[in-house]
Design a protein around this motif. Structure first.
Motif, PDB file in Angstrom:
ATOM      1  N   GLU A  89      -3.068   3.020  -7.718  1.00  0.00           N
ATOM      2  CA  GLU A  89      -1.589   3.519  -6.751  1.00  0.00           C
ATOM      3  C   GLU A  89      -0.668   2.993  -7.699  1.00  0.00           C
ATOM      4  O   GLU A  89      -0.441   1.870  -8.315  1.00  0.00           O
ATOM      5  CB  GLU A  89      -1.531   2.677  -5.757  1.00  0.00           C
ATOM      6  N   GLN A 117      -3.690   7.073   7.028  1.00  0.00           N
ATOM      7  CA  GLN A 117      -2.218   7.396   7.019  1.00  0.00           C
ATOM      8  C   GLN A 117      -2.202   8.668   6.963  1.00  0.00           C
ATOM      9  O   GLN A 117      -0.812   9.321   7.255  1.00  0.00           O
ATOM     10  CB  GLN A 117      -1.718   6.969   5.528  1.00  0.00           C
ATOM     11  N   HIS A 142      -9.414   1.135   3.485  1.00  0.00           N
ATOM     12  CA  HIS A 142      -7.975   1.121   3.333  1.00  0.00           C
ATOM     13  C   HIS A 142      -7.199   0.716   4.741  1.00  0.00           C
ATOM     14  O   HIS A 142      -6.669   1.503   5.243  1.00  0.00           O
ATOM     15  CB  HIS A 142      -7.782   2.415   2.781  1.00  0.00           C
ATOM     16  N   ASN A 158       2.295  -9.288   9.438  1.00  0.00           N
ATOM     17  CA  ASN A 158       2.891  -8.119   8.675  1.00  0.00           C
ATOM     18  C   ASN A 158       2.162  -6.709   8.952  1.00  0.00           C
ATOM     19  O   ASN A 158       2.746  -5.633   8.838  1.00  0.00           O
ATOM     20  CB  ASN A 158       3.017  -8.432   7.277  1.00  0.00           C
ATOM     21  N   ASN A 168      -9.278  -1.715  -0.735  1.00  0.00           N
ATOM     22  CA  ASN A 168      -7.850  -1.512  -1.015  1.00  0.00           C
ATOM     23  C   ASN A 168      -6.991  -2.602  -0.538  1.00  0.00           C
ATOM     24  O   ASN A 168      -6.925  -3.126   0.443  1.00  0.00           O
ATOM     25  CB  ASN A 168      -7.097  -0.174  -0.427  1.00  0.00           C
ATOM     26  N   GLU A 169      -6.753  -3.386  -1.810  1.00  0.00           N
ATOM     27  CA  GLU A 169      -5.712  -4.370  -1.591  1.00  0.00           C
ATOM     28  C   GLU A 169      -6.133  -5.558  -0.754  1.00  0.00           C
ATOM     29  O   GLU A 169      -5.444  -5.852   0.165  1.00  0.00           O
ATOM     30  CB  GLU A 169      -4.157  -3.740  -1.370  1.00  0.00           C
ATOM     31  N   TRP A 201       0.809   7.700  -6.000  1.00  0.00           N
ATOM     32  CA  TRP A 201       0.735   7.485  -4.716  1.00  0.00           C
ATOM     33  C   TRP A 201       2.202   7.815  -4.304  1.00  0.00           C
ATOM     34  O   TRP A 201       3.238   7.367  -4.658  1.00  0.00           O
ATOM     35  CB  TRP A 201       0.887   5.841  -4.456  1.00  0.00           C
ATOM     36  N   GLU A 215       3.280   5.309   7.030  1.00  0.00           N
ATOM     37  CA  GLU A 215       3.712   4.208   6.426  1.00  0.00           C
ATOM     38  C   GLU A 215       3.634   2.865   7.141  1.00  0.00           C
ATOM     39  O   GLU A 215       4.319   1.961   6.988  1.00  0.00           O
ATOM     40  CB  GLU A 215       4.948   4.246   5.281  1.00  0.00           C
ATOM     41  N   TRP A 216       2.419   2.668   7.751  1.00  0.00           N
ATOM     42  CA  TRP A 216       2.237   1.418   8.549  1.00  0.00           C
ATOM     43  C   TRP A 216       3.283   0.965   9.289  1.00  0.00           C
ATOM     44  O   TRP A 216       3.864   1.660  10.071  1.00  0.00           O
ATOM     45  CB  TRP A 216       1.726   0.513   7.289  1.00  0.00           C
ATOM     46  N   SER A 256      12.513  -1.804   1.058  1.00  0.00           N
ATOM     47  CA  SER A 256      13.416  -3.230   0.764  1.00  0.00           C
ATOM     48  C   SER A 256      12.488  -3.920  -0.670  1.00  0.00           C
ATOM     49  O   SER A 256      13.314  -4.400  -1.462  1.00  0.00           O
ATOM     50  CB  SER A 256      13.081  -3.995   1.932  1.00  0.00           C
TER      51      SER A 256
HETATM   52  C1  GBH Z   1       0.696   0.187  -0.847  1.00  0.00           C
HETATM   53  O1  GBH Z   1       0.557  -1.219  -1.083  1.00  0.00           O
HETATM   54  C2  GBH Z   1      -0.576   0.581   0.102  1.00  0.00           C
HETATM   55  O2  GBH Z   1      -1.960   0.371  -0.533  1.00  0.00           O
HETATM   56  C3  GBH Z   1      -0.403   2.148   0.749  1.00  0.00           C
HETATM   57  O3  GBH Z   1      -1.358   2.317   1.737  1.00  0.00           O
HETATM   58  C4  GBH Z   1       1.128   2.352   1.039  1.00  0.00           C
HETATM   59  O4  GBH Z   1       1.365   3.610   1.453  1.00  0.00           O
HETATM   60  C5  GBH Z   1       2.063   1.945  -0.085  1.00  0.00           C
HETATM   61  O5  GBH Z   1       2.058   0.536  -0.380  1.00  0.00           O
HETATM   62  C6  GBH Z   1       3.390   2.256   0.333  1.00  0.00           C
HETATM   63  O6  GBH Z   1       3.891   1.245   1.295  1.00  0.00           O
HETATM   64  O7  GBH Z   1       8.014  -4.930   3.581  1.00  0.00           O
HETATM   65  O8  GBH Z   1       8.654  -7.094   2.320  1.00  0.00           O
HETATM   66  O9  GBH Z   1       6.662  -7.056   4.038  1.00  0.00           O
HETATM   67  C7  GBH Z   1       1.259  -1.625  -1.891  1.00  0.00           C
HETATM   68  C8  GBH Z   1       1.470  -3.129  -1.736  1.00  0.00           C
HETATM   69  C9  GBH Z   1       2.138  -4.165   0.477  1.00  0.00           C
HETATM   70  C10 GBH Z   1       3.889  -3.988  -1.220  1.00  0.00           C
HETATM   71  C11 GBH Z   1       3.028  -4.442   1.629  1.00  0.00           C
HETATM   72  C12 GBH Z   1       4.844  -3.868  -0.209  1.00  0.00           C
HETATM   73  C13 GBH Z   1       5.495  -5.154   2.004  1.00  0.00           C
HETATM   74  C14 GBH Z   1       6.417  -6.019   1.811  1.00  0.00           C
HETATM   75  N1  GBH Z   1       2.634  -3.273  -0.626  1.00  0.00           N
HETATM   76  N2  GBH Z   1       4.265  -5.129   0.998  1.00  0.00           N
HETATM   77  S1  GBH Z   1       7.553  -6.381   3.129  1.00  0.00           S
END
Ligand code: GBH
Length: 495
Positions: free
Chosen positions: A390, A30, A133, A191, A177-178, A433, A440-441, A361
């Motif tokens: 985080e 990131q 990560h 996703n 991570n996660e 965080w 942001e992915w 969202s």
């Molecule tokens: C974090 O995950 C990540 O660890 C981090 O890298 C990232 O920067 C941060 O979130 C902020 O985005 O859009 O409805 O499909 C937190 C868990 C995972 C929660 C992805 C939201 C997407 C839901 N997140 N999820 S959706």
């Protein structure tokens, strides 16, 4: 536990313990950029953003990102401006091992992290390293990634390289991570990278292999490094708070099942006394699999040895917490693929309209969700040490530095941390965080989580503190939360 009981001698402020670790986090892919420099290999996010059209919201990629590869000195300067005790960052597997395998090792990758760690240690900032990560070397994905059981060995080999090279100075290790996001978002849906989208099996195969990979790295650390390096090794799991929509039995059970499917799948095998996948949810998947005509449950069980190997493989529990959902057994359901983990779970969920909303969202400020989530974990897994690895809030890409909603979010969360400490829960750190805006992915640069704004249009990737940076600094320095504190300056200094 020496903590936050009300201390009358300091103006009634509830205080964070002196040894509580306040920090900020980032992740390699990131922020680093330098995606092909100095021998780095390609990872699954490079691959996705460079070769798959139309997936990233603003069509961006992380070729340069915040360019932390070249700006790490400035990043450490920011840590000093904020007065951080700790900084959580991740290693890029493909920067260290370009093919994913432990040969060849890329000396420039090792050098980069040595420089970053040494710069931090010069100023007494504790490094907390996440090994993984989300940025799997593409060569390993070509072989199946987390659905290939050999990932267990590949990950252990990589972890050993990291312990060997950095473990003399790094005492906090997070394997993954996660896992939910790695497995469900990457393999069970489309996703996130690698967009495998195997709804029936992806999440479950990945979960089993990831847990075994975690356990292998943990035991490698225990057996071969911990005695002389003296650090700790844990894992970070994302834990939303799931609350029954009503107090009717079906909704209460639906919320419990959701917890098991979302984070229990990864937490229960490691942290529960019994080990293995969560009971109610495993039964549910077994039953559905049978009804669907499969000869075995789509959720592969651990054998006895594996269960034992994974159970207890932790020194601490890293919690990423952001938000909450209300769970219903009957309402708020939408279309799901069959078979899939969503269909196995079969619940409805929603977020009430009056929860303040962010630029993401899914991210709303839900009352006391951090307290509720960690208290729930504490009750299930007593005596476990928690780090909040985080917690944060997003704003849009418009260059506004007065981020009052982020300030409100962090203050509320940190009040919850004090509540947890008062209740006797062993929380040892809090990582906001994120330290700086980053890639942001799937959302590209459209959502910003940084306490510092990053100008992604400037070649220098200029970093500028937001209001939240000043407020966080004040909390870290004073070890209490002053709800009325207003920064008087926009100039950040190193105290
Ligand atoms: C974090 O995950 C990540 O660890 C981090 O890298 C990232 O920067 C941060 O979130 C902020 O985005 O859009 O409805 O499909 C937190 C868990 C995972 C929660 C992805 C939201 C997407 C839901 N997140 N999820 S959706």
């Amino acid at each position: 536990l020496t903590v936050a009981s009300r201390d009358v001698s300091v103006n009634h402020w509830r205080r964070f313990p002196e040894d509580f670790l306040f920090g900020c986090g980032t992740a390699a892919h990131q922020v680093e950029g330098a995606w092909h420099l100095d021998g780095k290999g390609e990872n699954i996010w490079d691959h996705l953003t460079h070769f798959t059209i139309g997936k990233i919201k603003d069509k961006s990629n992380a070729k340069i990102a915040a360019d932390s590869y070249h700006n790490y000195m400035r990043d450490v300067e920011i840590m000093r401006e904020l007065g951080l005790d700790a900084y959580r960052f991740s290693l890029s597997w493909a920067r260290i091992l370009p093919t994913g395998f432990n040969n060849p090792v890329n000396p420039a990758g090792i050098a980069y992290y040595n420089n970053l760690i040494d710069e931090m240690l010069t100023y007494n900032i504790t490094p907390i390293i996440t090994l993984y990560h989300w940025d799997l070397p593409q060569k390993l994905q070509d072989l199946g990634g987390f659905v290939n059981p050999l990932i267990v060995n590949w990950f252990e080999d990589y972890a050993r390289i990291a312990f060997m090279n950095f473990g003399n100075r790094v005492k906090h290790w997070i394997t993954f991570n996660e896992p939910r996001e790695i497995c469900h978002d990457g393999y069970g849906s489309a996703n996130k990278a690698p967009l495998l989208n195997s709804a029936a099996f992806g999440t479950y195969l990945c979960a089993k292999h990831l847990l075994l990979a975690h356990a292998n790295a943990y035991h490698a650390y225990k057996n071969d490094f911990q005695r002389h390096q003296g650090g700790q090794c844990g894992i970070t799991i994302s834990v939303h708070w799931f609350e029954p929509a009503t107090n009717q039995t079906e909704d209460v059970f639906a919320a419990e099942l959701t917890k098991q499917a979302e984070w229990g799948l990864y937490a229960e095998p490691i942290f529960s006394a019994k080990g293995g996948f969560p009971k109610d949810f495993s039964k549910r998947v077994a039953k559905k699999s049978k009804d669907q005509g499969y000869s075995k449950s789509r959720l592969p069980e651990f054998n006895k040895q594996e269960k034992h190997w994974v159970r207890g493989s932790y020194d601490f529990f890293g919690v990423n917490h952001y938000t909450a959902w209300k769970i219903s057994a009957t309402e708020y359901k939408y279309y799901v693929e069959v078979p899939s983990i969503r269909h196995d779970l079969d619940v409805g969920f929603y977020q009430p309209k009056d929860w303040p909303s962010s630029a993401s969202s899914w991210l709303k400020r839900a009352p006391n969700s951090l307290f509720n989530a960690i208290m729930d974990l504490h009750k299930r897994y007593p005596n476990v040490i928690f780090y909040i690895t985080e917690n944060g809030w997003s704003t849009t890409a418009t260059h506004v530095l007065t981020d009052d909603k982020r300030v409100a979010y962090h203050r509320a969360a940190l009040e919850n941390v004090l509540d947890l400490l008062e209740a006797g829960v062993n929380v040892k750190g809090y990582m906001a965080w994120s330290m700086i805006d980053s890639f942001e992915w799937m959302e590209g640069y459209t959502e910003r989580f940084g306490l510092y704004h990053v100008d992604f249009n400037s070649p220098a990737r200029t970093r500028t503190p937001r209001k939240s940076a000043f407020v966080y600094k004040h909390i870290v320095k004073n070890r209490h939360i002053d709800p009325n504190y207003e920064p008087k300056t926009k100039i950040m200094t190193i105290d």
